[in-house]
Scaffold this motif. Sequence first.
Motif, PDB file in Angstrom:
ATOM      1  N   LEU A  38      -8.966  18.259  -5.998  1.00  0.00           N
ATOM      2  CA  LEU A  38     -10.071  17.333  -5.427  1.00  0.00           C
ATOM      3  C   LEU A  38      -9.519  15.757  -4.983  1.00  0.00           C
ATOM      4  N   MET A  39      -9.530  15.345  -3.841  1.00  0.00           N
ATOM      5  CA  MET A  39      -9.184  14.207  -3.653  1.00  0.00           C
ATOM      6  C   MET A  39     -10.232  13.322  -3.034  1.00  0.00           C
ATOM      7  N   PHE A  40     -10.435  11.933  -3.246  1.00  0.00           N
ATOM      8  CA  PHE A  40     -11.444  11.075  -2.376  1.00  0.00           C
ATOM      9  C   PHE A  40     -10.759  10.087  -1.746  1.00  0.00           C
ATOM     10  N   ILE A  41     -11.229   9.904  -0.449  1.00  0.00           N
ATOM     11  CA  ILE A  41     -10.821   8.964   0.563  1.00  0.00           C
ATOM     12  C   ILE A  41     -11.516   7.755   0.730  1.00  0.00           C
ATOM     13  N   GLY A  42     -11.408   6.368   0.390  1.00  0.00           N
ATOM     14  CA  GLY A  42     -12.471   5.591   0.624  1.00  0.00           C
ATOM     15  C   GLY A  42     -11.982   4.786   1.881  1.00  0.00           C
ATOM     16  N   GLU A  43     -12.302   3.526   2.009  1.00  0.00           N
ATOM     17  CA  GLU A  43     -11.920   2.517   3.241  1.00  0.00           C
ATOM     18  C   GLU A  43     -10.776   1.758   2.847  1.00  0.00           C
ATOM     19  N   GLY A  44     -10.939   0.665   1.765  1.00  0.00           N
ATOM     20  CA  GLY A  44     -10.040  -0.117   1.564  1.00  0.00           C
ATOM     21  C   GLY A  44     -10.364  -0.814   0.357  1.00  0.00           C
ATOM     22  N   PRO A  45      -9.413  -1.627  -0.383  1.00  0.00           N
ATOM     23  CA  PRO A  45      -9.617  -2.342  -1.496  1.00  0.00           C
ATOM     24  C   PRO A  45     -10.498  -3.385  -1.229  1.00  0.00           C
ATOM     25  N   GLY A  46     -11.331  -3.530  -2.350  1.00  0.00           N
ATOM     26  CA  GLY A  46     -12.204  -4.904  -2.286  1.00  0.00           C
ATOM     27  C   GLY A  46     -11.635  -5.872  -3.214  1.00  0.00           C
ATOM     28  N   ALA A  47     -12.199  -7.023  -3.575  1.00  0.00           N
ATOM     29  CA  ALA A  47     -11.516  -8.027  -4.317  1.00  0.00           C
ATOM     30  C   ALA A  47     -11.258  -7.569  -5.661  1.00  0.00           C
ATOM     31  N   ASP A  48     -11.856  -6.658  -6.366  1.00  0.00           N
ATOM     32  CA  ASP A  48     -11.583  -6.067  -7.818  1.00  0.00           C
ATOM     33  C   ASP A  48     -10.253  -5.142  -7.373  1.00  0.00           C
ATOM     34  N   GLU A  49     -10.314  -4.701  -6.677  1.00  0.00           N
ATOM     35  CA  GLU A  49      -9.129  -3.517  -6.565  1.00  0.00           C
ATOM     36  C   GLU A  49      -8.030  -4.369  -6.254  1.00  0.00           C
ATOM     37  N   ASP A  50      -8.183  -5.469  -5.190  1.00  0.00           N
ATOM     38  CA  ASP A  50      -6.827  -6.327  -5.102  1.00  0.00           C
ATOM     39  C   ASP A  50      -6.317  -6.841  -6.225  1.00  0.00           C
ATOM     40  N   LEU A  71     -21.304  14.752 -12.668  1.00  0.00           N
ATOM     41  CA  LEU A  71     -20.816  16.081 -12.121  1.00  0.00           C
ATOM     42  C   LEU A  71     -19.765  16.957 -13.228  1.00  0.00           C
ATOM     43  N   GLY A  72     -19.384  16.054 -14.388  1.00  0.00           N
ATOM     44  CA  GLY A  72     -18.861  17.038 -15.327  1.00  0.00           C
ATOM     45  C   GLY A  72     -17.213  16.769 -14.934  1.00  0.00           C
ATOM     46  N   ILE A  73     -16.987  15.698 -14.171  1.00  0.00           N
ATOM     47  CA  ILE A  73     -15.409  15.839 -13.733  1.00  0.00           C
ATOM     48  C   ILE A  73     -14.799  14.427 -14.211  1.00  0.00           C
ATOM     49  N   LYS A  74     -13.775  14.596 -14.794  1.00  0.00           N
ATOM     50  CA  LYS A  74     -12.915  13.606 -15.276  1.00  0.00           C
ATOM     51  C   LYS A  74     -12.219  12.824 -14.091  1.00  0.00           C
ATOM     52  N   ARG A  75     -12.450  11.624 -14.329  1.00  0.00           N
ATOM     53  CA  ARG A  75     -11.813  10.573 -12.917  1.00  0.00           C
ATOM     54  C   ARG A  75     -10.236  10.754 -13.005  1.00  0.00           C
ATOM     55  N   GLU A  76      -9.589  11.069 -14.061  1.00  0.00           N
ATOM     56  CA  GLU A  76      -8.020  11.302 -14.079  1.00  0.00           C
ATOM     57  C   GLU A  76      -7.767  12.641 -13.658  1.00  0.00           C
ATOM     58  N   GLU A  77      -9.024  13.453 -13.197  1.00  0.00           N
ATOM     59  CA  GLU A  77      -8.231  14.982 -12.943  1.00  0.00           C
ATOM     60  C   GLU A  77      -8.302  14.727 -11.185  1.00  0.00           C
ATOM     61  N   VAL A  78      -8.743  13.867 -10.668  1.00  0.00           N
ATOM     62  CA  VAL A  78      -8.962  13.747  -9.292  1.00  0.00           C
ATOM     63  C   VAL A  78      -8.103  12.719  -8.578  1.00  0.00           C
ATOM     64  N   TYR A  79      -7.789  12.909  -7.279  1.00  0.00           N
ATOM     65  CA  TYR A  79      -6.931  11.753  -6.752  1.00  0.00           C
ATOM     66  C   TYR A  79      -7.660  10.866  -5.961  1.00  0.00           C
ATOM     67  N   ILE A  80      -7.519   9.638  -6.190  1.00  0.00           N
ATOM     68  CA  ILE A  80      -8.367   8.523  -5.243  1.00  0.00           C
ATOM     69  C   ILE A  80      -7.314   7.680  -4.417  1.00  0.00           C
ATOM     70  N   ALA A  81      -7.686   7.381  -3.120  1.00  0.00           N
ATOM     71  CA  ALA A  81      -6.961   6.757  -2.219  1.00  0.00           C
ATOM     72  C   ALA A  81      -7.905   6.116  -1.057  1.00  0.00           C
ATOM     73  N   ASN A  82      -7.211   5.349  -0.487  1.00  0.00           N
ATOM     74  CA  ASN A  82      -7.879   4.740   0.642  1.00  0.00           C
ATOM     75  C   ASN A  82      -7.427   4.764   2.298  1.00  0.00           C
ATOM     76  N   ILE A  83      -8.186   4.562   2.909  1.00  0.00           N
ATOM     77  CA  ILE A  83      -7.729   4.337   4.582  1.00  0.00           C
ATOM     78  C   ILE A  83      -6.411   3.280   4.354  1.00  0.00           C
ATOM     79  N   VAL A  84      -6.746   2.048   4.054  1.00  0.00           N
ATOM     80  CA  VAL A  84      -5.766   1.007   4.100  1.00  0.00           C
ATOM     81  C   VAL A  84      -5.598   0.604   2.595  1.00  0.00           C
ATOM     82  N   LYS A  85      -4.530   0.286   2.236  1.00  0.00           N
ATOM     83  CA  LYS A  85      -4.111  -0.143   1.094  1.00  0.00           C
ATOM     84  C   LYS A  85      -4.020  -1.300   0.504  1.00  0.00           C
ATOM     85  N   CYS A  86      -4.417  -2.587   1.315  1.00  0.00           N
ATOM     86  CA  CYS A  86      -4.158  -3.763   1.329  1.00  0.00           C
ATOM     87  C   CYS A  86      -5.746  -4.306   1.479  1.00  0.00           C
TER      88      CYS A  86
END
Length: 184
Positions: A38-50, A71-86
């Motif tokens: 399971l992978m999640f794709i967001g938009e882009g980093p905000g201030a905290d992520e940056d 959902l009983g899912i551990k965050r470290e079990e999934v992969y999380i990324a964004n459309i832009v990385k900056c």
Amino acid sequence: MYDNWEELEKSIEECKKCKLCNNRNNIVFGEGNKEADLMFIGEGPGADEDKQGIPFVGKAGKLMNEAFKGLGIKREEVYIANIVKCRPPQNRVPEEAEAVACLNYLRNQVILVKPKIIVLLGSTALKNILGKEYGITAMRGKWIEKKGIKYMPTWHPAALLRDENKKIEFWKDLKEVANNLNKM
Ligand code: URA
């Protein structure tokens, strides 16, 4: 395209493919299980992520963490990324040229992770991954299968902070994802 994480991660280290590099503190590459179903794709980093170089650690991230817990899912079990990385200035929507410049990194991540399901968080993720013709209001909650990957578009967690009703739909969509994952 790289067939291993080391080379891919190295290739992005000094990235100057778009103007978002000018103001970044950290590239937010992505995090999680590199063999996730399971992978999640967001938009882009905000201030905290940056600041931290990790996706979804701010307000929207807290909502994601609550959802994972429910959902009983551990965050470290999934992969999380964004459309832009900056981080786009003032958290604006990434411009077309910025998304296009960055998308090959994400494509490469998807190829390496080989997820069975990808949750597209919000309009920017939906349009850049599946096509500009898709709208999030019409498509959220509906499975779209392409090249052996099942995509579930849903609201971006930041939208939930502005609209309580969307929380119910977001939860419903993620429940559907979790149920499907359990059947795989
Ligand atoms: N919003 C996103 O789309 N991605 C993040 O990493 C944080 C907030």
